[in-house]
Design a protein around this motif. Structure first.
Motif, PDB file in Angstrom:
ATOM      1  N   UNK A  64       6.696  -1.547   0.495  1.00  0.00           N
ATOM      2  CA  UNK A  64       7.128  -0.304   1.108  1.00  0.00           C
ATOM      3  C   UNK A  64       6.275  -0.080   2.354  1.00  0.00           C
ATOM      4  N   UNK A  65       6.917   0.111   3.507  1.00  0.00           N
ATOM      5  CA  UNK A  65       6.155   0.242   4.752  1.00  0.00           C
ATOM      6  C   UNK A  65       5.444   1.587   4.873  1.00  0.00           C
ATOM      7  N   UNK A  66       5.785   2.535   4.003  1.00  0.00           N
ATOM      8  CA  UNK A  66       5.095   3.835   4.009  1.00  0.00           C
ATOM      9  C   UNK A  66       3.913   3.827   3.043  1.00  0.00           C
ATOM     10  N   UNK A  67       4.157   3.362   1.799  1.00  0.00           N
ATOM     11  CA  UNK A  67       3.140   3.445   0.747  1.00  0.00           C
ATOM     12  C   UNK A  67       2.401   2.133   0.512  1.00  0.00           C
ATOM     13  N   UNK A  68       2.929   1.022   1.044  1.00  0.00           N
ATOM     14  CA  UNK A  68       2.377  -0.326   0.866  1.00  0.00           C
ATOM     15  C   UNK A  68       2.518  -0.831  -0.563  1.00  0.00           C
ATOM     16  N   UNK A  69       3.259  -0.109  -1.403  1.00  0.00           N
ATOM     17  CA  UNK A  69       3.436  -0.523  -2.793  1.00  0.00           C
ATOM     18  C   UNK A  69       4.380  -1.714  -2.871  1.00  0.00           C
ATOM     19  N   UNK A  70       4.061  -2.630  -3.806  1.00  0.00           N
ATOM     20  CA  UNK A  70       4.872  -3.826  -4.015  1.00  0.00           C
ATOM     21  C   UNK A  70       6.009  -3.524  -4.981  1.00  0.00           C
ATOM     22  N   UNK A  71       7.132  -4.197  -4.759  1.00  0.00           N
ATOM     23  CA  UNK A  71       8.317  -4.046  -5.610  1.00  0.00           C
ATOM     24  C   UNK A  71       9.008  -5.388  -5.695  1.00  0.00           C
ATOM     25  N   UNK A  72       9.586  -5.700  -6.860  1.00  0.00           N
ATOM     26  CA  UNK A  72      10.410  -6.901  -7.005  1.00  0.00           C
ATOM     27  C   UNK A  72      11.845  -6.523  -6.670  1.00  0.00           C
ATOM     28  N   UNK A  73      12.508  -7.362  -5.884  1.00  0.00           N
ATOM     29  CA  UNK A  73      13.907  -7.105  -5.534  1.00  0.00           C
ATOM     30  C   UNK A  73      14.788  -7.504  -6.712  1.00  0.00           C
ATOM     31  N   UNK A  74      15.703  -6.607  -7.079  1.00  0.00           N
ATOM     32  CA  UNK A  74      16.613  -6.871  -8.194  1.00  0.00           C
ATOM     33  C   UNK A  74      18.074  -6.695  -7.777  1.00  0.00           C
ATOM     34  N   UNK A  75      18.334  -6.825  -6.490  1.00  0.00           N
ATOM     35  CA  UNK A  75      19.686  -6.606  -5.977  1.00  0.00           C
ATOM     36  C   UNK A  75      20.037  -7.715  -4.977  1.00  0.00           C
ATOM     37  N   UNK A  76      21.328  -7.911  -4.780  1.00  0.00           N
ATOM     38  CA  UNK A  76      21.819  -8.839  -3.761  1.00  0.00           C
ATOM     39  C   UNK A  76      21.950  -8.113  -2.433  1.00  0.00           C
ATOM     40  N   UNK A  84       9.502  -4.591   3.578  1.00  0.00           N
ATOM     41  CA  UNK A  84       9.280  -5.847   4.278  1.00  0.00           C
ATOM     42  C   UNK A  84       8.751  -6.889   3.301  1.00  0.00           C
ATOM     43  N   UNK A  85       8.993  -8.152   3.616  1.00  0.00           N
ATOM     44  CA  UNK A  85       8.429  -9.254   2.834  1.00  0.00           C
ATOM     45  C   UNK A  85       6.969  -9.505   3.219  1.00  0.00           C
ATOM     46  N   UNK A  86       6.536  -8.964   4.355  1.00  0.00           N
ATOM     47  CA  UNK A  86       5.169  -9.175   4.829  1.00  0.00           C
ATOM     48  C   UNK A  86       4.189  -8.360   3.992  1.00  0.00           C
ATOM     49  N   UNK A  87       3.198  -9.039   3.459  1.00  0.00           N
ATOM     50  CA  UNK A  87       2.220  -8.386   2.585  1.00  0.00           C
ATOM     51  C   UNK A  87       1.215  -7.584   3.425  1.00  0.00           C
ATOM     52  N   UNK A  88       1.005  -6.320   3.055  1.00  0.00           N
ATOM     53  CA  UNK A  88       0.020  -5.518   3.804  1.00  0.00           C
ATOM     54  C   UNK A  88      -1.408  -5.962   3.491  1.00  0.00           C
ATOM     55  N   UNK A  89      -2.324  -5.597   4.337  1.00  0.00           N
ATOM     56  CA  UNK A  89      -3.738  -5.895   4.133  1.00  0.00           C
ATOM     57  C   UNK A  89      -4.536  -4.602   4.280  1.00  0.00           C
ATOM     58  N   UNK A  90      -5.802  -4.671   3.969  1.00  0.00           N
ATOM     59  CA  UNK A  90      -6.640  -3.479   3.998  1.00  0.00           C
ATOM     60  C   UNK A  90      -6.684  -2.881   5.407  1.00  0.00           C
ATOM     61  N   UNK A  91      -6.563  -1.575   5.482  1.00  0.00           N
ATOM     62  CA  UNK A  91      -6.626  -0.807   6.733  1.00  0.00           C
ATOM     63  C   UNK A  91      -5.507  -1.189   7.708  1.00  0.00           C
ATOM     64  N   UNK A  92      -4.309  -1.384   7.195  1.00  0.00           N
ATOM     65  CA  UNK A  92      -3.203  -1.732   8.083  1.00  0.00           C
ATOM     66  C   UNK A  92      -2.203  -0.590   8.160  1.00  0.00           C
ATOM     67  N   UNK A  93      -1.374  -0.678   9.181  1.00  0.00           N
ATOM     68  CA  UNK A  93      -0.285   0.268   9.373  1.00  0.00           C
ATOM     69  C   UNK A  93       0.910  -0.531   9.890  1.00  0.00           C
ATOM     70  N   UNK A  94       2.116  -0.030   9.625  1.00  0.00           N
ATOM     71  CA  UNK A  94       3.335  -0.709  10.045  1.00  0.00           C
ATOM     72  C   UNK A  94       3.682  -0.283  11.471  1.00  0.00           C
ATOM     73  N   UNK A  95       3.907  -1.257  12.369  1.00  0.00           N
ATOM     74  CA  UNK A  95       4.227  -0.919  13.754  1.00  0.00           C
ATOM     75  C   UNK A  95       5.722  -1.052  14.064  1.00  0.00           C
ATOM     76  N   UNK A  96       6.538  -1.226  13.036  1.00  0.00           N
ATOM     77  CA  UNK A  96       7.973  -1.383  13.226  1.00  0.00           C
ATOM     78  C   UNK A  96       8.429  -2.820  13.081  1.00  0.00           C
TER      79      UNK A  96
END
Length: 176
Positions: A64-76, A84-96
Motif C-alpha cells: 500500500x503506497x499510503x501505509x506501506x503494508x504488505x498484502x497478497x493479491x487474490x484477484x485477477x 505497488x510491487x515495489x517493496x518499501x524501505x525504512x524512511x521512504x515515501x511514494x513519489x508516484x
C-alpha cells in the motif's frame, strides 16, 4: 471433444477446468470448446465466446503506497490503484512512481534517537555519580573512587553539552 469451463459468477469469467465432452451435445453456458491459451503472468478468461488473457498477479505481494503494508493479491487483473510491487524501505515515501528516501523522516528519527541516547547516558552517569558520592560521603572509598567521581561528573557535563538535534551528534567516551 473437451469443454473448457469458466466461472460465470466472476466478472472476468476466468478459466477453471476442463472435462471431456460428448460429440453430439453443445457446450454448457459456462464452457467453450476452444482451448484457452496460457502465458506466464496472464490467465485466460471468457469474453463474448472467446478466450482473452487477463493479467494475473495472484499470490504476489503488493504494498500500500499510503501505509506501506504488505498484502497478497487474490484477484485477477491489474494491480489496483494505491498499490505497488515495489517493496518499501525504512524512511521512504511514494513519489508516484517509486519509493524515495524521506530525508525529513530519517533526520527526525535520528534526532529522536540522539535525544533518547543522551537522556539515557545522563541518567546512567547520574546513578553512578550518586553511588560514588555516597561512598565518599560515608568515607567508604577504596582506591581512586574520588578520581572516578570527578571523571563521571565531567562526563555528565560533556553529555549535557551535546546538541542532540544535530543528526551527526558526537557523544563523549564513557570514563572507565
Amino acid at each position: 471433444m473437451i469443454n473448457y469451463y469458466f466461472d460465470n459468477t466472476n466478472e472476468l469469467k476466468p478459466f477453471t477446468h476442463q472435462l471431456d465432452a460428448n460429440n453430439d451435445t453443445l457446450p454448457p453456458d459456462n464452457a467453450l470448446r476452444i482451448a484457452p491459451e496460457f502465458r506466464d503472468g496472464y490467465w485466460p478468461c471468457e469474453q463474448n465466446g472467446a478466450w482473452i488473457l487477463i493479467e494475473d498477479n495472484r499470490n504476489k505481494t503488493v504494498y500500500n503506497i499510503e501505509t506501506k503494508e504488505a498484502e497478497k493479491i487474490d484477484y485477477l487483473g491489474k494491480i489496483r490503484d494505491g498499490f505497488t510491487l515495489l517493496k518499501p524501505f525504512e524512511f521512504c515515501t511514494w513519489n508516484g512512481e517509486k519509493w524515495i528516501l524521506d530525508e525529513d523522516a530519517k533526520n527526525e528519527h535520528l534526532i529522536k534517537n540522539n535525544q533518547n541516547l543522551k537522556n539515557s547516558l545522563i541518567n546512567e552517569a547520574s546513578e553512578k555519580i550518586a553511588l560514588l558520592q555516597d561512598i565518599i560521603d560515608l568515607d567508604m572509598q577504596e582506591t581512586d573512587e574520588e578520581q572516578q567521581l570527578k571523571q563521571r561528573k565531567k562526563y555528565r557535563i560533556l553529555l549535557t553539552r551535546v546538541d542532540a538535534s544535530d543528526i551527526n551528534a558526537v557523544f563523549p567516551a564513557k570514563p572507565e
